[in-house]
Design a protein around this motif. Structure first.
Motif, mmCIF file in Angstrom:
data_model
loop_
_atom_site.group_PDB
_atom_site.id
_atom_site.type_symbol
_atom_site.label_atom_id
_atom_site.label_comp_id
_atom_site.label_asym_id
_atom_site.label_seq_id
_atom_site.Cartn_x
_atom_site.Cartn_y
_atom_site.Cartn_z
ATOM 1 N N VAL A 457 0.846 -1.187 0.000
ATOM 2 C CA VAL A 457 0.000 0.000 0.000
ATOM 3 C C VAL A 457 0.885 1.242 0.000
ATOM 4 O O VAL A 457 1.671 1.455 0.925
ATOM 5 C CB VAL A 457 -0.927 0.016 1.229
ATOM 6 N N PHE A 458 0.768 2.038 -1.067
ATOM 7 C CA PHE A 458 1.442 3.334 -1.161
ATOM 8 C C PHE A 458 0.393 4.425 -0.983
ATOM 9 O O PHE A 458 -0.758 4.262 -1.389
ATOM 10 C CB PHE A 458 2.128 3.502 -2.518
ATOM 11 N N ALA A 459 0.792 5.551 -0.383
ATOM 12 C CA ALA A 459 -0.152 6.648 -0.159
ATOM 13 C C ALA A 459 0.523 7.988 -0.417
ATOM 14 O O ALA A 459 1.737 8.144 -0.232
ATOM 15 C CB ALA A 459 -0.691 6.598 1.269
ATOM 16 N N ARG A 460 -0.297 8.934 -0.828
ATOM 17 C CA ARG A 460 0.194 10.290 -1.065
ATOM 18 C C ARG A 460 -0.904 11.284 -0.686
ATOM 19 O O ARG A 460 -2.080 11.061 -0.972
ATOM 20 C CB ARG A 460 0.571 10.457 -2.542
ATOM 21 N N GLY A 461 -0.519 12.370 -0.011
ATOM 22 C CA GLY A 461 -1.522 13.349 0.373
ATOM 23 C C GLY A 461 -0.969 14.400 1.315
ATOM 24 O O GLY A 461 0.200 14.342 1.731
ATOM 25 N N PRO A 462 -1.807 15.388 1.705
ATOM 26 C CA PRO A 462 -1.358 16.496 2.561
ATOM 27 C C PRO A 462 -0.972 16.069 3.966
ATOM 28 O O PRO A 462 -0.370 16.861 4.694
ATOM 29 C CB PRO A 462 -2.590 17.417 2.611
ATOM 30 N N GLN A 463 -1.355 14.855 4.357
ATOM 31 C CA GLN A 463 -1.056 14.403 5.717
ATOM 32 C C GLN A 463 0.265 13.650 5.821
ATOM 33 O O GLN A 463 0.689 13.294 6.928
ATOM 34 C CB GLN A 463 -2.183 13.511 6.250
ATOM 35 N N VAL A 464 0.939 13.392 4.704
ATOM 36 C CA VAL A 464 2.190 12.626 4.744
ATOM 37 C C VAL A 464 3.306 13.490 5.337
ATOM 38 O O VAL A 464 3.472 14.661 4.988
ATOM 39 C CB VAL A 464 2.576 12.134 3.342
ATOM 40 N N MET A 465 4.075 12.901 6.237
ATOM 41 C CA MET A 465 5.121 13.602 6.979
ATOM 42 C C MET A 465 6.137 14.284 6.058
ATOM 43 O O MET A 465 6.299 13.928 4.890
ATOM 44 C CB MET A 465 5.864 12.604 7.872
ATOM 45 N N GLN A 466 6.878 15.237 6.651
ATOM 46 C CA GLN A 466 8.018 15.826 5.949
ATOM 47 C C GLN A 466 9.151 14.808 5.817
ATOM 48 O O GLN A 466 9.919 14.848 4.851
ATOM 49 C CB GLN A 466 8.531 17.047 6.711
ATOM 50 N N GLY A 467 9.253 13.927 6.771
ATOM 51 C CA GLY A 467 10.323 12.933 6.788
ATOM 52 C C GLY A 467 10.674 12.590 8.219
ATOM 53 O O GLY A 467 10.007 13.024 9.162
ATOM 54 N N TYR A 468 11.730 11.799 8.392
ATOM 55 C CA TYR A 468 12.226 11.472 9.724
ATOM 56 C C TYR A 468 13.296 12.484 10.117
ATOM 57 O O TYR A 468 14.221 12.756 9.341
ATOM 58 C CB TYR A 468 12.814 10.061 9.756
ATOM 59 N N PHE A 469 13.173 13.025 11.320
ATOM 60 C CA PHE A 469 14.067 14.085 11.777
ATOM 61 C C PHE A 469 15.521 13.614 11.793
ATOM 62 O O PHE A 469 15.863 12.590 12.395
ATOM 63 C CB PHE A 469 13.635 14.527 13.179
ATOM 64 N N ASN A 470 16.366 14.374 11.115
ATOM 65 C CA ASN A 470 17.807 14.078 11.055
ATOM 66 C C ASN A 470 18.099 12.640 10.646
ATOM 67 O O ASN A 470 19.034 12.015 11.158
ATOM 68 C CB ASN A 470 18.471 14.370 12.406
ATOM 69 N N ASN A 471 17.300 12.108 9.727
ATOM 70 C CA ASN A 471 17.491 10.729 9.278
ATOM 71 C C ASN A 471 17.099 10.607 7.801
ATOM 72 O O ASN A 471 16.105 9.968 7.455
ATOM 73 C CB ASN A 471 16.661 9.774 10.135
ATOM 74 N N PRO A 472 17.880 11.227 6.916
ATOM 75 C CA PRO A 472 17.533 11.225 5.491
ATOM 76 C C PRO A 472 17.537 9.832 4.867
ATOM 77 O O PRO A 472 16.765 9.571 3.946
ATOM 78 C CB PRO A 472 18.592 12.125 4.856
ATOM 79 N N GLU A 473 18.392 8.939 5.381
ATOM 80 C CA GLU A 473 18.436 7.584 4.797
ATOM 81 C C GLU A 473 17.145 6.833 5.043
ATOM 82 O O GLU A 473 16.593 6.198 4.142
ATOM 83 C CB GLU A 473 19.618 6.796 5.391
ATOM 84 N N ALA A 474 16.645 6.894 6.292
ATOM 85 C CA ALA A 474 15.386 6.228 6.622
ATOM 86 C C ALA A 474 14.234 6.869 5.853
ATOM 87 O O ALA A 474 13.317 6.178 5.398
ATOM 88 C CB ALA A 474 15.126 6.291 8.123
ATOM 89 N N THR A 475 14.288 8.182 5.687
ATOM 90 C CA THR A 475 13.246 8.875 4.935
ATOM 91 C C THR A 475 13.207 8.392 3.496
ATOM 92 O O THR A 475 12.132 8.115 2.942
ATOM 93 C CB THR A 475 13.474 10.401 4.977
ATOM 94 N N ALA A 476 14.389 8.287 2.881
ATOM 95 C CA ALA A 476 14.470 7.887 1.472
ATOM 96 C C ALA A 476 13.946 6.475 1.244
ATOM 97 O O ALA A 476 13.488 6.147 0.146
ATOM 98 C CB ALA A 476 15.915 7.994 0.993
ATOM 99 N N LYS A 477 13.981 5.629 2.278
ATOM 100 C CA LYS A 477 13.508 4.248 2.132
ATOM 101 C C LYS A 477 11.993 4.159 2.005
ATOM 102 O O LYS A 477 11.473 3.204 1.433
ATOM 103 C CB LYS A 477 13.974 3.399 3.329
ATOM 104 N N VAL A 478 11.283 5.150 2.549
ATOM 105 C CA VAL A 478 9.814 5.050 2.565
ATOM 106 C C VAL A 478 9.116 6.163 1.794
ATOM 107 O O VAL A 478 7.921 6.065 1.512
ATOM 108 C CB VAL A 478 9.283 5.039 4.014
ATOM 109 N N LEU A 479 9.838 7.219 1.430
ATOM 110 C CA LEU A 479 9.222 8.373 0.783
ATOM 111 C C LEU A 479 9.981 8.674 -0.497
ATOM 112 O O LEU A 479 11.159 9.038 -0.458
ATOM 113 C CB LEU A 479 9.274 9.570 1.740
ATOM 114 N N ASN A 480 9.294 8.507 -1.663
ATOM 115 C CA ASN A 480 10.009 8.719 -2.922
ATOM 116 C C ASN A 480 9.878 10.160 -3.407
ATOM 117 O O ASN A 480 9.176 10.989 -2.821
ATOM 118 C CB ASN A 480 9.564 7.715 -3.993
ATOM 119 N N ALA A 481 10.551 10.446 -4.510
ATOM 120 C CA ALA A 481 10.616 11.816 -5.016
ATOM 121 C C ALA A 481 9.255 12.352 -5.439
ATOM 122 O O ALA A 481 9.049 13.575 -5.487
ATOM 123 C CB ALA A 481 11.596 11.876 -6.191
ATOM 124 N N ASP A 482 8.325 11.473 -5.775
ATOM 125 C CA ASP A 482 6.984 11.898 -6.194
ATOM 126 C C ASP A 482 6.018 12.047 -5.019
ATOM 127 O O ASP A 482 4.819 12.275 -5.223
ATOM 128 C CB ASP A 482 6.405 10.895 -7.193
#
Length: 642
Positions: A457-482
């Motif tokens: 299940v992938f999701a996109r919308g205004p409620q999706v987080m900015q990312g994980y604080f000070n953790n760009p690698e973990a962010t990149a694993k779950v949040l793509n460029a789109d």
């Protein structure tokens, strides 16, 4: 009338008690509203109406909308007086209370980023959150909680410690002192937009160190606005709060409930049944475990009925179950019957019509009494924060309690999808809420799959987080460029776009024969047994499935007594093991879609229930699967020792 999140004017005057909003066109005006402005609007609209009630605190506390806003504003001003300013982080370590909410609202009014967590969490985890969030101050529930945390922070440059209690402790500032300082300080409202960071909510850390989920004012306000499509609350409704307020699910729910002019009443597991009867809530937000406990209580009462009363209850429950099945088929809301012919659907409609009078009679004779026992004025309730077992979902539908199941994650603020009173498809978690896209993709390629296919299940919308604080690698694993967020959950979409969850990608058990088994549906099926309180299915890389089982000791004792077994030794007797083995086989075989690989071949009894206190359950009452398996690794090994 629900309050509108439209501002009455484009600019709020810069003075104490008022917040500025960026000038926008009329079509964009709603985007200027942040939570501090919302609390101000609510105070102006609802005034002396009770907002928060804590009947079990000593003394009991009730705050009106006006008082809540005033106290939060004083707290914000007091934080500024301490030298804290927009963008600074502050940890909040506390359980539910009106003061918790005051601190939450106050920190945001001051433009701070709060990092909340339970005061009963592990001290090392709490210290990690304080350090990782770079908090300049920590707000702690009481002296006992600070005594636990302080040794972990001796080398950390913490500037302020604020106690929510009235205890006087050297080096700490009390809540009352912050309030008093705020009243004499010239508050400077920060200019906030929806892009500004509001909170860091740390994940439980079940697979490593906790990650700080970055949620903005826009993320949280989207939930306030979008949840209206799911829950039509009435002005002045009473709402029961049982979940930890710092959790994303309860937090968004509370923000929404207050935005509708309702009164929020804090309860707890000890008081829940009593408060359902005394407080007579119209709505409640809960997790599946709460519904399971309420269900178990009703089942115990039904089991204790004798003679004609018991036969009558069983008859009507059976009739109503058939009625609901035919009704679902007729209205095309049965997950198992989307492909049947129009003729079969018409036949189902006729059968439902024939059974409807008996179902209505059962409602008058039996189900109305069950509703009065559970919550006499409850119109509907929300379930989230975990998988709602199908038999629990079906039972509450049968007795006329409208449970609206929903779905989301901390990373999505949290709600992505939900069921509404007008579209309550049981077995699903409903449709995507306003502004939200849900897509099912191939787990390997992440390419979109056709409708009806099971995938990630992938999701996109205004409620999706900015990312994980000070953790760009973990962010990149779950949040793509789109902007697509990988929930790591498995599911499929019905022809009507309702989302059906089938498991968690990381929980999938792969047997030696290559078969993939989703444990949650099996656990849900087995938990229908009166004799099984909790269960964790295991079997990764093994030939067969096994289970760790927590028994319902009261039900087992009653069964043993009826069998004439020796009371003190009933758990050790082979007859008891045979009973549990038979229950596991029967419940799994009764599950829709049963296959031979689903069979639970062996089990072991664990010595104590999975609880928050022993670290095997989250505060939203979900069993920590990984930790449970690790804790009882010897029992798991014993199952596979041959």
């Amino acid at each position: 009338m629900p309050i509108s999140c439209q501002s009455s004017s484009a600019v709020h005057t810069q003075k104490q008690g008022c917040f500025s909003a960026v000038m926008m066109s009329s079509s964009e005006l709603n985007d200027s509203i942040t939570l501090p402005i919302l609390w101000q609007q609510l105070a102006e609209r609802f005034g002396d109406r009770p907002a928060l009630c804590a009947p079990h605190s000593k003394p009991s506390v009730t705050l009106s909308y006006r008082d809540l806003y005033r106290e939060a504003l004083d707290f914000a001003s007091g934080l500024q007086a301490l030298g804290l300013s927009k963008g600074d982080s502050v940890a909040i370590i506390s359980e539910n209370s009106p003061r918790w909410f005051t601190c939450d609202a106050g920190t945001m009014m001051a433009g701070l980023v709060n990092a909340p967590r339970s005061s009963v969490a592990d001290a090392q985890e709490l210290a990690y959150i304080v350090r990782h969030s770079q908090s300049r101050a920590v707000i702690v529930e009481h002296a006992k909680a600070w005594a636990k945390l302080q040794p972990q922070l001796t080398d950390y440059p913490l500037e302020h410690v604020i106690l929510l209690s009235d205890e006087q402790l050297e080096g700490c500032t009390t809540f009352a002192e912050v309030q008093a300082n705020g009243q004499s300080h010239d508050f400077q409202p920060p200019v906030l937009t929806r892009q500004d960071l509001a909170t860091l909510i740390y994940t439980s850390g079940t697979t490593g160190k906790p990650k700080g989920v970055m949620l903005t004012h826009g993320n949280l306000m989207h939930q306030v606005e979008a949840l209206r499509q799911l829950m039509q609350l009435k002005d002045g409704d009473r709402v029961l709060s049982i979940l930890p307020t710092w959790h994303a699910y309860e937090r968004a729910g509370e923000y929404f409930v207050l935005s509708q002019g309702c009164t929020l009443i804090y309860t707890g597991p000890r008081y829940l049944k009593k408060d359902l009867a005394i407080e007579k809530p119209h709505f409640m937000v809960a997790v599946p475990r709460i519904w399971e406990l309420l269900y178990d209580g009703v089942q115990q009462q039904l089991k204790q009925q004798e003679g004609f009363k018991k036969q009558l209850a069983e008859f009507f429950l059976g009739v109503s179950d058939r009625y609901l099945t035919q009704q679902r088929i007729a209205t095309n809301t049965s997950l198992e019957h989307f492909d049947i012919s129009p003729v079969a659907r018409q036949q189902a409609k006729l059968q439902a019509a024939a059974l409807a009078p008996l179902h209505a009679l059962g409602d008058r004779l039996i189900y109305a009494k069950i509703r009065d026992t559970i919550a006499p004025q409850l119109r509907y309730a929300a379930s989230g924060g975990g998988s709602l077992p199908n038999h629990i979902d079906r039972f509450f539908e049968l007795v006329g309690i409208e449970v609206l199941n929903g779905y989301g994650l901390t990373e999505t603020s949290p709600v992505l999808a939900g069921r509404s009173p007008s579209h309550n498809v049981r077995g699903s978690v409903g449709r995507a809420i306003v502004g939200t896209e849900i897509q099912i993709v191939d787990p390997a390629t992440h390419q979109p799959l056709p409708q009806g296919s099971i995938g990630l299940v992938f999701a996109r919308g205004p409620q999706v987080m900015q990312g994980y604080f000070n953790n760009p690698e973990a962010t990149a694993k779950v949040l793509n460029a789109d902007g697509w967020f990988n929930t790591e959950d498995l599911g499929w979409l019905t022809p009507d776009s309702d989302l059906v969850l089938t498991g968690r990608a990381k929980d999938t058990i792969v047997l030696r024969n290559g078969e993939n088994i989703e444990p949650v549906p099996l656990e849900d099926a087995c938990s229908r047994s009166l004799y099984i309180s909790q269960i964790v299915v295991v079997g990764q890389d093994q030939k067969r499935l096994g289970a760790l089982v927590v028994i319902n000791e009261e039900a087992i004792a009653e069964w043993g007594q009826a069998q004439g077994l020796e009371k003190d030794a009933v758990l050790e007797l082979p007859e008891t093991r045979d009973l549990l083995a038979a229950e596991l086989r029967q419940r799994v075989k009764e599950r829709p879609g049963y296959r031979a690989d689903d069979t639970i071949a062996d089990f072991r009894l664990v010595p104590e229930p999975f609880t928050v206190e022993n670290g095997l359950m989250t505060q939203t009452l979900k069993v920590k699967r990984k930790q449970a398996i690790e804790r009882y690794a010897n029992l798991v090994a014993d199952m596979y020792s041959d």
